[in-house]
Write a protein that holds these residues in place. Structure first.
Motif, PDB file in Angstrom:
ATOM      1  N   GLU A  51       0.898  -1.082  -0.011  1.00 56.19           N
ATOM      2  CA  GLU A  51       0.151   0.017   0.020  1.00 56.19           C
ATOM      3  C   GLU A  51       0.819   1.283   0.121  1.00 56.19           C
ATOM      4  N   GLN A  52       1.827   1.328   0.931  1.00 53.54           N
ATOM      5  CA  GLN A  52       3.002   2.404   0.659  1.00 53.54           C
ATOM      6  C   GLN A  52       3.590   2.517  -0.840  1.00 53.54           C
ATOM      7  N   LEU A  53       3.691   1.548  -1.355  1.00 54.54           N
ATOM      8  CA  LEU A  53       4.358   1.347  -2.581  1.00 54.54           C
ATOM      9  C   LEU A  53       3.306   2.062  -3.624  1.00 54.54           C
ATOM     10  N   ARG A  54       2.138   1.609  -3.546  1.00 52.03           N
ATOM     11  CA  ARG A  54       1.063   2.168  -4.519  1.00 52.03           C
ATOM     12  C   ARG A  54       0.728   3.839  -4.300  1.00 52.03           C
ATOM     13  N   VAL A  55       0.734   4.121  -2.871  1.00 51.24           N
ATOM     14  CA  VAL A  55       0.622   5.533  -2.719  1.00 51.24           C
ATOM     15  C   VAL A  55       1.979   6.378  -3.304  1.00 51.24           C
ATOM     16  N   LEU A  56       2.895   5.953  -3.263  1.00 49.80           N
ATOM     17  CA  LEU A  56       4.191   6.487  -3.645  1.00 49.80           C
ATOM     18  C   LEU A  56       3.894   6.678  -5.183  1.00 49.80           C
ATOM     19  N   ALA A  57       3.762   5.576  -5.775  1.00 52.60           N
ATOM     20  CA  ALA A  57       3.727   5.376  -7.311  1.00 52.60           C
ATOM     21  C   ALA A  57       2.385   6.474  -7.600  1.00 52.60           C
ATOM     22  N   SER A  58       1.400   6.489  -6.964  1.00 52.63           N
ATOM     23  CA  SER A  58       0.528   7.520  -7.310  1.00 52.63           C
ATOM     24  C   SER A  58       0.618   9.036  -7.238  1.00 52.63           C
ATOM     25  N   GLU A  59       1.272   9.252  -6.129  1.00 49.48           N
ATOM     26  CA  GLU A  59       1.688  10.681  -5.760  1.00 49.48           C
ATOM     27  C   GLU A  59       2.781  11.130  -7.054  1.00 49.48           C
ATOM     28  N   ASN A  60       3.666  10.405  -7.316  1.00 49.20           N
ATOM     29  CA  ASN A  60       4.790  10.701  -8.259  1.00 49.20           C
ATOM     30  C   ASN A  60       4.811  10.312  -9.727  1.00 49.20           C
ATOM     31  N   GLY A  61       3.663  10.186 -10.164  1.00 45.01           N
ATOM     32  CA  GLY A  61       3.316   9.760 -11.429  1.00 45.01           C
ATOM     33  C   GLY A  61       4.048   8.599 -12.127  1.00 45.01           C
ATOM     34  N   LEU A  62       4.264   7.672 -11.366  1.00 43.33           N
ATOM     35  CA  LEU A  62       4.672   6.077 -11.674  1.00 43.33           C
ATOM     36  C   LEU A  62       3.537   5.248 -11.476  1.00 43.33           C
ATOM     37  N   TYR A  63       3.572   3.992 -12.193  1.00 41.39           N
ATOM     38  CA  TYR A  63       2.807   2.985 -12.382  1.00 41.39           C
ATOM     39  C   TYR A  63       3.051   1.759 -11.203  1.00 41.39           C
ATOM     40  N   PHE A  64       2.027   1.218 -10.756  1.00 50.19           N
ATOM     41  CA  PHE A  64       2.184   0.157  -9.798  1.00 50.19           C
ATOM     42  C   PHE A  64       1.567  -0.939 -10.235  1.00 50.19           C
ATOM     43  N   GLU A  65       2.239  -1.998  -9.722  1.00 49.35           N
ATOM     44  CA  GLU A  65       1.611  -3.493  -9.918  1.00 49.35           C
ATOM     45  C   GLU A  65       1.800  -4.383  -8.667  1.00 49.35           C
ATOM     46  N   SER A  66       1.102  -5.173  -8.358  1.00 48.18           N
ATOM     47  CA  SER A  66       1.094  -6.097  -7.066  1.00 48.18           C
ATOM     48  C   SER A  66       1.446  -7.501  -7.611  1.00 48.18           C
ATOM     49  N   PHE A  67       2.607  -8.166  -7.240  1.00 47.38           N
ATOM     50  CA  PHE A  67       2.971  -9.304  -7.804  1.00 47.38           C
ATOM     51  C   PHE A  67       2.884 -10.427  -6.507  1.00 47.38           C
ATOM     52  N   VAL A  68       2.150 -10.194  -5.605  1.00 48.19           N
ATOM     53  CA  VAL A  68       1.885 -10.932  -4.236  1.00 48.19           C
ATOM     54  C   VAL A  68       0.458 -11.882  -4.528  1.00 48.19           C
ATOM     55  N   GLU A  69       0.548 -12.974  -4.676  1.00 48.54           N
ATOM     56  CA  GLU A  69      -0.684 -14.072  -4.492  1.00 48.54           C
ATOM     57  C   GLU A  69      -0.507 -14.803  -3.458  1.00 48.54           C
ATOM     58  N   ASN A  70      -1.658 -15.202  -2.753  1.00 46.70           N
ATOM     59  CA  ASN A  70      -1.885 -16.147  -1.899  1.00 46.70           C
ATOM     60  C   ASN A  70      -0.799 -16.162  -0.796  1.00 46.70           C
ATOM     61  N   GLY A  71      -0.220 -14.995  -0.334  1.00 48.55           N
ATOM     62  CA  GLY A  71       1.094 -15.061   0.470  1.00 48.55           C
ATOM     63  C   GLY A  71       2.489 -15.398  -0.108  1.00 48.55           C
ATOM     64  N   LYS A  72       2.480 -15.242  -1.324  1.00 48.08           N
ATOM     65  CA  LYS A  72       3.690 -15.659  -2.059  1.00 48.08           C
ATOM     66  C   LYS A  72       3.816 -14.669  -3.271  1.00 48.08           C
ATOM     67  N   VAL A  73       5.386 -14.685  -3.604  1.00 48.54           N
ATOM     68  CA  VAL A  73       5.751 -13.885  -4.852  1.00 48.54           C
ATOM     69  C   VAL A  73       5.512 -14.458  -6.247  1.00 48.54           C
ATOM     70  N   ASP A  74       4.597 -13.988  -6.784  1.00 53.03           N
ATOM     71  CA  ASP A  74       3.881 -14.829  -7.901  1.00 53.03           C
ATOM     72  C   ASP A  74       5.080 -14.641  -9.287  1.00 53.03           C
ATOM     73  N   ILE A  75       5.849 -15.405  -9.148  1.00 48.20           N
ATOM     74  CA  ILE A  75       6.767 -15.303 -10.397  1.00 48.20           C
ATOM     75  C   ILE A  75       6.439 -15.402 -11.824  1.00 48.20           C
ATOM     76  N   ALA A  76       5.132 -16.188 -12.090  1.00 50.28           N
ATOM     77  CA  ALA A  76       4.872 -16.409 -13.378  1.00 50.28           C
ATOM     78  C   ALA A  76       3.766 -15.107 -13.639  1.00 50.28           C
ATOM     79  N   LYS A  77       3.226 -14.483 -12.760  1.00 49.48           N
ATOM     80  CA  LYS A  77       2.678 -13.329 -13.132  1.00 49.48           C
ATOM     81  C   LYS A  77       3.766 -12.003 -13.335  1.00 49.48           C
ATOM     82  N   ILE A  78       4.943 -12.099 -12.783  1.00 46.36           N
ATOM     83  CA  ILE A  78       6.157 -11.091 -13.035  1.00 46.36           C
ATOM     84  C   ILE A  78       6.529 -11.255 -14.701  1.00 46.36           C
TER      85      ILE A  78
END
Length: 434
Positions: free
Chosen positions: A142-169
């Motif tokens: 959430e902190q990263l999402r807010v920082l991205a929104s405030e500074n003209g950057l894009y955001f994407e979450s790659f955490v699924e079911n408590g793990k880093v989703d390598i396939a999604k990345i």
């Protein structure tokens, strides 16, 4: 940055300012004093020993051709620069999106640094995505999402079911038209096997252009030990020194590259998103020795000017009128960027900048801002309507005096006449020339 170390080092050089000759016993005493000074500054002992030995080999008695102080300063500067390592730019993927993975301990400033790096790359024309890849700290995403929104950057979450989703990345990178993806990975309270294994797996499966370790510069030589531990267990390719503005002694900057064998690529130089710059060994050595860093100050002014120009709607052009709103905008910029403090840090330590004068300058800007903020919108656009009663109201509302209001109006008039057109004046003001 490094003000404490710079002042101490200047005291070691000071006795040679009046000497005409440099004898061997002078060199021996100088190296002894320098050695103890660096140890007290929390510089790693192997780094101290290496620097002193290099200087012992290079320094020779002088017979008056060159000033002993200048000779010592030049030699130490050259060896410090070599010890700090050489700067290199970030590696890029020539065939697609560039992936930069950020790692580090909890509290090192990793998430904020991800946003600062992204903003730095955005300012250099890149389309940047901040990717959340920390399954253990949901608030971090959430902190990263807010920082991205405030500074003209894009955001994407790659955490699924408590793990880093390598396939999604992998899928995202394959389809993405962006230039850069910065992954903010999990931090830990200390260097752990699980964390290093996770980092190694991400590296093997995603093959990033860089694995960047974020270390807290305020940890001193411990930052170098952390970098070394990571390097021995994971494919770290570069270091980012976070919170370098709070490091008065320079122990981390002097120790990290030599001890870990990993180059420092960037430094965080303040709390603002813009306070982030490439690590330059020459500039860092100059700051450590207290001989000033005007290049950094000029770069700061240029960045301010560019940011302010980019923030304006394209529709505003040559018909834009110079008024008190524009002047307030300039004062806001200077206050927000702490430009006065930045200028003071750019000067040599022995320039004897009076702290009271710096504070007076800050207070004066605050009072001028208060005067403008106490004007009505109409008065800001048409300051020529300010008569005696309006000035008294503005002075009372801003906590200033009528004399100060008159002084601001006089300065405003001079600025308005300076340039032949508002665009030229605006460019002058935003360059910091006030």
């Amino acid at each position: 940055m490094f003000e404490g170390l710079a002042k101490r080092i200047q005291s070691v050089f000071a006795p040679f300012g009046s000497k005409g000759l440099l004898k061997q016993e002078d060199i021996d005493q100088f190296l002894k004093d320098l050695r103890w000074l660096l140890i007290e500054a929390d510089v790693s002992l192997p780094v101290v020993n290496e620097l002193v030995e290099r200087l012992r080999e290079k320094l020779k008695p002088q017979t008056g051709i060159v000033s002993p102080q200048d000779y010592l300063l030049k030699t130490v500067y050259e060896e410090l620069t070599a010890l700090l390592g050489s700067y290199r730019p970030l590696r890029v993927n020539p065939r697609g999106i560039s992936l930069y993975v950020l790692a580090g301990l909890q509290g090192s400033g990793k998430t904020t640094t991800a946003a600062k790096l992204g903003y730095f790359l955005k300012r250099n024309g890149k389309s940047v995505v901040l990717g959340a890849a920390d399954p253990y700290r949901p608030a971090g995403a959430e902190q990263l999402r807010v920082l991205a929104s405030e500074n003209g950057l894009y955001f994407e979450s790659f955490v699924e079911n408590g793990k880093v989703d390598i396939a999604k990345i992998q899928s995202f990178m394959k389809k993405s038209l962006h230039d850069v993806l910065i992954l903010d990975t999990a931090g830990r309270l200390h260097v752990e096997t699980d964390m290093l294994h996770e980092l190694s797996m991400i590296n093997k499966q995603l093959n990033p252009q860089e694995v960047l370790l974020v270390v807290d510069a305020m940890l001193g030589q411990e930052a170098a030990n952390i970098a070394k531990s990571f390097k021995e267990a994971a494919p770290v390719s570069g270091v980012i020194l976070a919170k370098a503005d709070g490091d008065e002694l320079g122990g981390a900057a002097l120790s990290v590259a030599y001890v870990s064998g990993v180059p420092i690529l960037f430094m965080g130089t303040g709390e603002h998103i813009r306070d982030f710059e490439p690590f330059d060994p020459n500039e860092t050595a100059a700051m450590i020795l207290g001989i000033g860093n005007p290049k950094a100050f000029l770069r700061k002014i240029m960045d301010m000017q560019r940011e302010m120009e980019e923030s304006k709607p394209a529709a505003k052009g040559k018909d834009e009128k110079f008024d008190m709103n524009m002047l307030l905008e300039v004062f806001e910029s200077i206050s927000k960027e702490s430009l006065i403090d930045y200028m003071a840090r750019a000067l040599p330590v022995n320039a004897n900048v009076d702290p009271e004068m710096l504070e007076q300058g800050k207070n004066r800007i605050k009072r001028m801002k208060a005067i403008i903020q106490s004007m009505t919108p109409y008065e800001r656009k048409h300051p020529e309507v300010l008569n005696a009663s309006r000035k008294r109201r503005i002075a009372a509302g801003s906590g200033t005096t009528v004399q100060e209001v008159n002084l601001l109006l006089k300065q405003y008039g001079s600025m308005k006449k300076f340039a032949k057109n508002p665009a030229q004046l605006k460019k002058m003001l935003r360059g910091g020339l006030i």
